[in-house]
Scaffold this active site. Structure first.
Site, PDB file in Angstrom:
ATOM      1  N   LYS A 191      66.860  72.017  68.958  1.00 53.75           N
ATOM      2  CA  LYS A 191      66.798  73.189  69.857  1.00 53.75           C
ATOM      3  C   LYS A 191      65.416  73.327  70.494  1.00 53.75           C
ATOM      4  O   LYS A 191      64.505  72.566  70.192  1.00 53.75           O
ATOM      5  CB  LYS A 191      67.206  74.443  69.078  1.00 53.75           C
ATOM      6  CG  LYS A 191      68.616  74.341  68.466  1.00 53.75           C
ATOM      7  CD  LYS A 191      69.729  74.335  69.512  1.00 53.75           C
ATOM      8  CE  LYS A 191      71.008  73.691  69.048  1.00 53.75           C
ATOM      9  NZ  LYS A 191      71.919  74.447  68.233  1.00 53.75           N
TER      10      LYS A 191
HETATM   11  C1  PLP Z   1      73.320  74.562  67.504  1.00 51.79           C
HETATM   12  C2  PLP Z   1      74.360  75.549  67.877  1.00 51.79           C
HETATM   13  C3  PLP Z   1      74.882  76.473  66.961  1.00 51.79           C
HETATM   14  C4  PLP Z   1      74.564  76.399  65.500  1.00 51.79           C
HETATM   15  O1  PLP Z   1      73.213  76.572  65.227  1.00 51.79           O
HETATM   16  P1  PLP Z   1      72.710  76.313  63.730  1.00 51.79           P
HETATM   17  O2  PLP Z   1      71.338  76.932  63.718  1.00 51.79           O
HETATM   18  O3  PLP Z   1      72.671  74.831  63.538  1.00 51.79           O
HETATM   19  O4  PLP Z   1      73.641  76.987  62.823  1.00 51.79           O
HETATM   20  C5  PLP Z   1      75.776  77.427  67.396  1.00 51.79           C
HETATM   21  N1  PLP Z   1      76.163  77.484  68.684  1.00 51.79           N
HETATM   22  C6  PLP Z   1      75.701  76.603  69.598  1.00 51.79           C
HETATM   23  C7  PLP Z   1      76.158  76.743  71.022  1.00 51.79           C
HETATM   24  C8  PLP Z   1      74.807  75.598  69.225  1.00 51.79           C
HETATM   25  O5  PLP Z   1      74.376  74.718  70.132  1.00 51.79           O
END
Ligand code: PLP
Length: 391
Positions: A191
């Protein structure tokens, strides 16, 4: 056919690789030397800094965005018998969190251009059981929040925003994650800023954030983490069967320093985005939609679409060919109804969500990490030009 790949195997460009710099390394070491590894002062600091960045009043750091989504729905009293409308163009965690609350996910197709949930499709899916809308700001582009808020108001629905791609996103000058009752963020390794694993919830009220904090730490009364501090022993009381979703100070130690550089990283990804737009304007591939002046895109994903009839190569062959050139790419996402579990459980068919289906079958995300050097970017462009013939 030029057989020498753009990059060798040893030099493979990994998709979504984060930048880790010295200040967070030093901060993690300090946490470890202090012995305070778990939830403590650094988590509190990260929450304060994140609220300040987002212009929000209430925040709770958790161990993932998935946990944030789960608890936001529980704190909204969503459960069995309720329907939650979300997008088929998302990561499975969005839909799984709805299922884990006991509620039923309902999909509304996306807009072909923005790839975000289409408010007209949302409206068509509302039933007396609908409790909330769960929009995802796909790739970092904000959803049409005016239209969604209008629908929510008319039908008395809550909005819970999945902001996993959208930390830097704004819409009409207002931050993503501050429109709905809750906004959920991710600091997973791919991210825009990272803590390894990690998440954050923004809430509209103190009562709501307190519910999240209690649910996130075993259902124990607030600030139970302070019970071993030098303020003296405090009894905790369990008021609900909660979860183990708290963030650690080791994670917050990374996040505090990543957040300080969030705008530097954003500018870098914006520059990469513009470089790709210029470089590929010549190719028979679909490029991301332009950004309107009332929005700020977080530039989390640069997704192109590869239509075999136009590009002369299928999406999956394109992925194989680009990977063979030493460039890592991603798919965000195969639409949710493509997966067997959801087909079996809900009877969903990809064809019923044609825009999401088409995007999911044609889309490819190119590397856009702020870690990329100018020569990495040149390699990506060179590889794409080898694989797709110019118009
Ligand atoms: C990465 C992601 C998640 C989950 O995030 P985590 O922190 O790994 O639980 C949820 N929704 C979207 C759209 C994502 O890209």
């Amino acid at each position: 056919m030029n057989s020498k790949p753009v990059r060798t195997k040893e030099n493979f460009l990994i998709f979504g690789s984060p930048i880790i710099e010295q200040p967070e390394i030093d901060e993690v070491v300090k946490s470890m030397k202090s012995g305070w590894l778990g939830t403590g002062p650094k988590v509190a600091q990260f929450e304060t800094d994140f609220k300040a960045y987002k212009g929000a009043n209430y925040a709770a750091a958790l161990n993932s965005c998935t946990a944030s989504l789960h608890l936001s729905m529980l704190a909204s009293d969503i459960g069995k018998g309720d329907e939650i409308i979300t997008t088929p163009m998302t990561f499975c965690a969005t839909v799984n969190a709805i299922i884990h609350c006991g509620a039923t996910p309902v999909l509304a197709d996306v807009d072909q251009r923005t790839m975000n949930i289409d408010p007209k499709c949302v409206e068509a899916k509302i039933t007396p059981k609908t409790k909330a809308i769960l929009p995802v700001h796909f790739a970092g582009r904000p959803c049409d929040m005016d239209a969604l808020l209008n629908i929510a108001e008319r039908h008395n629905l809550k909005i819970i925003e999945d902001c996993a791609h959208a930390i830097e996103t704004t819409y009409n000058g207002k931050h993503a994650g501050t429109f709905g009752e809750f906004g959920c963020f991710s600091f997973y390794v791919t991210k825009n800023i990272v803590t390894g694993e990690g998440g954050m919830v923004l809430a509209k009220s103190e009562e709501a954030i307190n519910r999240i904090k209690i649910l996130g730490l075993h259902g124990m009364t607030k600030d139970a983490w302070k019970r071993f501090s030098d303020e003296g022993y405090k009894h905790y009381l369990v008021v609900t069967a909660g979860f183990k979703y708290n963030m650690m100070d080791i994670q917050a130690a990374i996040g505090i320093h990543q957040l300080k550089r969030i705008e530097v990283y954003w500018k870098r990804r914006q520059a990469i985005w513009q470089r790709y737009n210029e470089a590929f304007s010549n190719l028979p591939i679909g490029l991301p939609a332009d950004t309107a002046s009332n929005i700020r895109h977080a530039y989390h994903l640069y997704t192109i679409s590869v239509d075999k009839d136009k590009a002369g190569i299928s999406r999956d062959s394109f992925i194989d060919a680009v990977t063979a050139e030493g460039i890592g790419v991603g798919v965000h996402y195969l639409s949710i109804p493509e997966h067997p579990f959801y087909q079996k459980t809900f009877g969903w068919k990809p064809e019923d969500y044609p825009n999401a289906m088409r995007i999911g079958r044609q889309t490819v995300s190119l590397p856009i990490s702020a870690k990329l050097t100018d020569s990495d970017i040149a390699d990506v462009i060179k590889a794409i030009y080898k694989v797709v013939k110019s118009k």
